[in-house]
Design a protein around this motif. Sequence first.
Motif, PDB file in Angstrom:
ATOM      1  N   GLU A   1       0.861  -1.200   0.000  1.00 53.34           N
ATOM      2  CA  GLU A   1       0.000   0.000   0.000  1.00 53.34           C
ATOM      3  C   GLU A   1       0.884   1.232   0.000  1.00 53.34           C
ATOM      4  OE1 GLU A   1      -2.550   2.731  -0.108  1.00 53.34           O
ATOM      5  OE2 GLU A   1      -3.543   0.795   0.107  1.00 53.34           O
ATOM      6  N   ASP A   2       0.660   2.137  -0.955  1.00 55.09           N
ATOM      7  CA  ASP A   2       1.502   3.334  -1.046  1.00 55.09           C
ATOM      8  C   ASP A   2       1.130   4.417  -0.045  1.00 55.09           C
ATOM      9  OD1 ASP A   2      -0.841   3.590  -2.702  1.00 55.09           O
ATOM     10  OD2 ASP A   2       0.033   5.385  -3.595  1.00 55.09           O
ATOM     11  N   ASP A   3      -0.082   4.422   0.455  1.00 49.29           N
ATOM     12  CA  ASP A   3      -0.493   5.407   1.454  1.00 49.29           C
ATOM     13  C   ASP A   3      -0.006   4.934   2.827  1.00 49.29           C
ATOM     14  OD1 ASP A   3      -2.370   6.336   3.656  1.00 49.29           O
ATOM     15  OD2 ASP A   3      -3.032   7.624   1.990  1.00 49.29           O
TER      16      ASP A   3
ATOM     17  N   ARG B   1      -1.481   1.961   5.123  1.00 47.91           N
ATOM     18  CA  ARG B   1      -0.619   0.780   5.282  1.00 47.91           C
ATOM     19  C   ARG B   1      -0.413   0.457   6.756  1.00 47.91           C
ATOM     20  NH1 ARG B   1       3.471   2.506   2.374  1.00 47.91           N
ATOM     21  NH2 ARG B   1       4.712   3.266   4.109  1.00 47.91           N
TER      22      ARG B   1
ATOM     23  N   SER C   1      -3.087  -6.137  -1.282  1.00 40.77           N
ATOM     24  CA  SER C   1      -2.447  -5.114  -2.106  1.00 40.77           C
ATOM     25  C   SER C   1      -3.419  -4.068  -2.623  1.00 40.77           C
ATOM     26  CB  SER C   1      -1.771  -5.781  -3.317  1.00 40.77           C
ATOM     27  OG  SER C   1      -1.168  -4.818  -4.160  1.00 40.77           O
ATOM     28  N   ASP C   2      -2.968  -2.828  -2.567  1.00 41.51           N
ATOM     29  CA  ASP C   2      -3.654  -1.734  -3.237  1.00 41.51           C
ATOM     30  C   ASP C   2      -3.552  -1.987  -4.737  1.00 41.51           C
ATOM     31  OD1 ASP C   2      -4.853   0.719  -3.804  1.00 41.51           O
ATOM     32  OD2 ASP C   2      -3.062   1.894  -3.362  1.00 41.51           O
TER      33      ASP C   2
ATOM     34  N   MET D   1      -0.740   2.182  -7.517  1.00 39.43           N
ATOM     35  CA  MET D   1       0.470   2.588  -6.794  1.00 39.43           C
ATOM     36  C   MET D   1       1.496   3.076  -7.801  1.00 39.43           C
ATOM     37  SD  MET D   1       0.891  -0.535  -4.078  1.00 39.43           S
ATOM     38  CE  MET D   1       0.742  -1.810  -5.323  1.00 39.43           C
TER      39      MET D   1
ATOM     40  N   THR E   1      -9.294  -1.510  -3.573  1.00 34.66           N
ATOM     41  CA  THR E   1      -9.400  -0.465  -4.584  1.00 34.66           C
ATOM     42  C   THR E   1     -10.639   0.390  -4.376  1.00 34.66           C
ATOM     43  OG1 THR E   1      -9.350   0.007  -6.954  1.00 34.66           O
ATOM     44  CG2 THR E   1     -10.629  -1.905  -6.261  1.00 34.66           C
TER      45      THR E   1
ATOM     46  N   LYS F   1     -12.427   0.141  -1.212  1.00 33.00           N
ATOM     47  CA  LYS F   1     -12.086   1.125  -0.183  1.00 33.00           C
ATOM     48  C   LYS F   1     -13.238   2.110  -0.097  1.00 33.00           C
ATOM     49  CE  LYS F   1      -7.066   1.261  -0.840  1.00 33.00           C
ATOM     50  NZ  LYS F   1      -5.975   2.128  -1.277  1.00 33.00           N
TER      51      LYS F   1
END
Length: 129
Positions: free
Chosen positions: A14-16, A20, A57-58, A61, A88, A108
């Motif tokens: 997760e990039d956030d 994360r 996983s998101d 990203m 997502t 999400k």
Amino acid sequence: MARAVRRNTILVVEDDQSFRELITLHLLEAGYAVRAVADGVEAVRACLNSVPDLIVSDVHMPRLDGIDFVASIRSVERLRTVPVIFLTIDETAVDRIEAHRNVMFLRKPILASGLLRAVSISLGECREE
């Protein structure tokens, strides 16, 4: 001598950073071992280093998105059957996600209870109703 109970290891991608950390916290509190990375490139490295029992996983990203990350690890024999839960907000990503086997997706924003239920189902700890 008592045998140690093996905890399932979950890779969170997760990039956030805040999200994360929140996902990681919920999974740790539920008793899972967790490794967390910020994007698909780091996730490929993490999977090649140590095969997780599950990947959360998101989808969107930087550097390598979640769907392309999963496509790339599916070419590695020992990673082909690792279950994946995609997270997502993007409705259009569903068609790309459904092209993969052994995946589930959650929209999400997600509740901790929904995440933990999906994790439990993906790991075969309970049945989907």
